[in-house]
Design an enzyme around this catalytic site. Structure first.
Site, mmCIF file in Angstrom:
data_model
loop_
_atom_site.group_PDB
_atom_site.id
_atom_site.type_symbol
_atom_site.label_atom_id
_atom_site.label_comp_id
_atom_site.label_asym_id
_atom_site.label_seq_id
_atom_site.Cartn_x
_atom_site.Cartn_y
_atom_site.Cartn_z
ATOM 1 C CG ASP A 105 -22.761 13.532 -44.813
ATOM 2 O OD1 ASP A 105 -21.984 13.446 -45.798
ATOM 3 O OD2 ASP A 105 -22.250 13.142 -43.664
ATOM 4 C CG HIS B 3 -17.040 17.174 -39.790
ATOM 5 N ND1 HIS B 3 -15.782 17.666 -39.711
ATOM 6 C CD2 HIS B 3 -17.232 16.797 -41.354
ATOM 7 C CE1 HIS B 3 -15.095 17.630 -40.759
ATOM 8 N NE2 HIS B 3 -15.835 17.306 -41.724
ATOM 9 N NE ARG C 138 -11.671 13.750 -41.370
ATOM 10 C CZ ARG C 138 -12.227 14.105 -42.541
ATOM 11 N NH1 ARG C 138 -12.233 13.243 -43.398
ATOM 12 N NH2 ARG C 138 -12.968 15.264 -42.624
HETATM 13 N N1 CP Z 1 -16.293 17.336 -46.011
HETATM 14 C C1 CP Z 1 -15.123 16.900 -45.420
HETATM 15 O O1 CP Z 1 -14.644 16.618 -44.282
HETATM 16 O O2 CP Z 1 -14.218 16.164 -46.802
HETATM 17 P P1 CP Z 1 -13.046 14.980 -46.440
HETATM 18 O O3 CP Z 1 -13.452 13.937 -46.019
HETATM 19 O O4 CP Z 1 -12.470 15.337 -47.936
HETATM 20 O O5 CP Z 1 -12.172 16.150 -45.648
HETATM 21 N N1 NVA Z 2 -20.563 11.663 -42.464
HETATM 22 C C1 NVA Z 2 -19.347 11.530 -43.140
HETATM 23 C C2 NVA Z 2 -18.690 12.935 -43.335
HETATM 24 C C3 NVA Z 2 -17.614 12.805 -44.578
HETATM 25 C C4 NVA Z 2 -16.919 14.443 -44.405
HETATM 26 C C5 NVA Z 2 -18.509 10.718 -42.931
HETATM 27 O O1 NVA Z 2 -18.408 10.483 -41.470
HETATM 28 O O2 NVA Z 2 -17.814 9.871 -43.493
#
Ligand code: CP
Ligand code: NVA
Length: 305
Positions: free
Chosen positions: A222, A134, A107
């Site tokens: 989101d 994602h 990540r």
């Molecule tokens: N939805 C998601 O990726 O959540 P986290 O940021 O908690 O991993």
């Molecule tokens: N769009 C959000 C998703 C989190 C899971 C971010 O990148 O922070």
């Protein structure tokens, strides 16, 4: 050995095979204690390295439990406590982790770092979220939609709010799995043409929230401020008309479901009556991160698809 940097790495057949596998495996382990491996333990002896350069609750725990349920184990590395955070290169980290572990989930912010990890690793690399996309989240969303009895081809998905990384993967999924996405985003926060192009003609951007939700089978939003973005009052103000409230939800198909990847900000992108209401599937959606990612891991090792 396969990388899962985007949904396109798997293609329509790979995505379909993973979803079918996830449905089967979820049913097969119903009632089993969550920490107990699946009966066949198909990744016994395998270790997943998870590298986090951004915060996470769901991705961290669901991947950890996913590899455990497949019979393997995990190592979690936070950038703040590793040499990556002190400037060691992604390429060197990739080569080192390849000697210890069997797969890497990363990540990070810049998608180019994920591509660099994949270039230098000799083990599968998985996208656990970048500023670009994602895909693991969307695997869970597709699984949740199927469980709700909605076939993917011909489905109409409405996206409200920020034209962000999660939307980019939904658009990509639409092109692969033959459903339609209408994204309502304010000027200045719309996805660029290249992102919409990933939808192979199945995605379009509008500025009117009502136009996006009209006849929609699935309504998704989101956070308005993603990780790494500044909290700008101008952005929050621009997003306000795109809040998913009961009045907007009522303009969708009566059988429509609501999804949100979480974490959520009640009173911003969605009202409590929608996210905590009867059309919301956010808890099965969150649980499905676990089930979908088990199939992503198996696909990376060539066990399915
Ligand atoms: N939805 C998601 O990726 O959540 P986290 O940021 O908690 O991993
Ligand atoms: N769009 C959000 C998703 C989190 C899971 C971010 O990148 O922070």
């Amino acid at each position: 050995m396969r990388n899962f940097l985007s949904l396109s790495d798997a293609g329509p057949d790979g995505v379909a095979a993973m979803l079918a596998d996830a449905l089967d495996r979820k049913a097969a382990r119903a009632g089993r204690p969550k920490g107990k491996p699946d009966a066949d333990a198909p990744l016994a002896g395998h270790t997943l390295a998870m590298v986090f350069e951004k915060s996470s609750t769901r991705t961290r725990v669901s991947f950890d439990m996913a590899i455990r349920q497949l019979g393997g184990s995990s190592v979690i590395l936070d950038s703040g406590t590793t040499q990556l955070g002190r400037g060691e290169t992604v390429a060197d980290t990739a080569r080192v982790l390849s000697g210890y572990c069997d797969a890497i989930m990363l990540r990070t912010d810049d998608h180019a770092k994920l591509e660099e990890m994949a270039q230098y690793a000799t083990i599968p690399v998985i996208n656990g979220l970048t500023d670009d996309s994602h895909p693991c989240q969307i695997m869970a969303d597709l699984l949740t939609i199927l469980e709700a009895g909605k076939p993917l081809p011909g489905l109409k998905v409405a996206w409200l709010g920020d034209g962000n990384n999660v939307l980019a993967s939904i658009v990509e999924a639409a092109g692969l799995m033959q459903f339609d996405v209408v994204a309502a985003c304010p000027q200045g926060f719309q996805p660029d043409d290249a992102v919409i192009g990933r939808g192979a003609g199945r995605a379009r951007v509008v500025s009117d929230p009502a136009e996006a939700v009209a006849g929609a089978d699935v309504v998704i939003t989101d956070t308005w401020i993603s990780m790494g973005q500044a909290h700008a009052d101008t952005k929050l103000k621009a997003m306000l008309p795109y809040q998913v409230d009961a009045a907007l939800m009522a303009q969708a198909n009566p059988a429509a479901v609501f999804l949100h990847c979480l974490p959520a900000h009640r009173g911003e992108e969605v009202t409590p009556e929608v996210i905590d209401g009867p059309q919301s599937l956010i808890w099965p959606e969150a649980e499905n991160r676990l089930h979908a990612q088990k199939s992503v891991l198996r696909w990376c090792f060539g066990q399915i698809g």
